[in-house]
Design a protein around this motif. Structure first.
Motif, PDB file in Angstrom:
ATOM      1  N   ARG A   7       0.857  -1.166   0.000  1.00 38.91           N
ATOM      2  CA  ARG A   7       0.000   0.000   0.000  1.00 38.91           C
ATOM      3  C   ARG A   7       0.902   1.226   0.000  1.00 38.91           C
ATOM      4  NH1 ARG A   7      -2.509  -4.110   2.579  1.00 38.91           N
ATOM      5  NH2 ARG A   7      -4.751  -4.141   2.828  1.00 38.91           N
ATOM      6  N   ARG A   9       0.917   5.786   0.368  1.00 37.40           N
ATOM      7  CA  ARG A   9       0.196   6.982   0.784  1.00 37.40           C
ATOM      8  C   ARG A   9       1.039   8.182   0.406  1.00 37.40           C
ATOM      9  NH1 ARG A   9       0.160   9.839   6.033  1.00 37.40           N
ATOM     10  NH2 ARG A   9      -1.710  11.095   6.018  1.00 37.40           N
ATOM     11  N   ASP A  50      -3.013  12.706   9.480  1.00 37.44           N
ATOM     12  CA  ASP A  50      -4.361  12.836   8.923  1.00 37.44           C
ATOM     13  C   ASP A  50      -5.408  13.245   9.962  1.00 37.44           C
ATOM     14  OD1 ASP A  50      -5.903  12.944   6.643  1.00 37.44           O
ATOM     15  OD2 ASP A  50      -6.502  10.847   6.728  1.00 37.44           O
ATOM     16  N   GLN A  68      -6.522   4.729  10.528  1.00 36.44           N
ATOM     17  CA  GLN A  68      -6.203   4.128   9.239  1.00 36.44           C
ATOM     18  C   GLN A  68      -5.115   3.071   9.425  1.00 36.44           C
ATOM     19  OE1 GLN A  68      -7.795   5.194   6.327  1.00 36.44           O
ATOM     20  NE2 GLN A  68      -9.039   6.457   7.697  1.00 36.44           N
ATOM     21  N   PHE A  70      -2.260   2.942   8.091  1.00 34.37           N
ATOM     22  CA  PHE A  70      -0.915   3.527   8.181  1.00 34.37           C
ATOM     23  C   PHE A  70      -0.603   4.028   9.591  1.00 34.37           C
ATOM     24  CE2 PHE A  70      -3.542   6.949   6.335  1.00 34.37           C
ATOM     25  CZ  PHE A  70      -3.319   7.985   7.229  1.00 34.37           C
TER      26      PHE A  70
END
Length: 154
Positions: A7, A9, A50, A68, A70
């Motif tokens: 993944r 970001r 975030d 999340q 992360f």
């Protein structure tokens, strides 16, 4: 060998020096309200983890965070450092709302008690910081982190 799905970001932020230039010209509450209104850029840490939806009034600040992947530690829960950062942000910004133009601050101490694990299934966390006492040179603030059911998380 185990295959994992990668993944990624990507995030962006504004030059933090631009916001710092306003420190001597506005009160702490005015700075917080300018960030909330989008007149001043939020500090990079808010984008890094975030954080979202900030509220501010004199002596009180609230921020939110949707957990999340992360944010996870190796145990599959949100890392305590992320939660501590959220708590420190709310408490410190609550103190900041009480300061006149040109006065700065720094956290002297941070003590966190973790009460519940947090995962992506927890839902949006709300962290509210409140000034308990403010003197000439130091202030004491607390922050409470709650889940969507209003249960205390940390």
């Amino acid at each position: 060998m185990t295959q994992t799905q990668e993944r990624s970001r990507t995030f962006t932020w504004s030059d933090p020096a631009a916001g710092a230039a306003h420190l001597g010209r506005r009160s702490g509450l005015e700075l917080m309200r300018a960030m909330i209104a989008g007149e001043l850029a939020a500090p990079p840490i808010m984008h890094l983890i975030d954080m979202s939806r900030m509220e501010a009034e004199e002596g009180r600040v609230a921020v939110e965070l949707l957990p999340q992947e992360f944010h996870y530690n190796p145990l599959g829960t949100v890392h305590g450092g992320v939660l501590s950062t959220l708590l420190d942000t709310a408490a410190a910004c609550a103190v900041h709302t009480t300061l006149p133009p040109g006065v700065g601050y720094t956290s002297l101490d941070l003590n966190v008690k973790f009460l519940r694990p947090v995962t992506v299934d927890t839902g949006t966390l709300r962290c509210e910081g409140t000034v308990l006492q403010r003197g000439r040179r130091t202030a004491l603030a607390e922050a409470r982190l709650t889940d969507p059911a209003d249960r205390l998380v940390a």
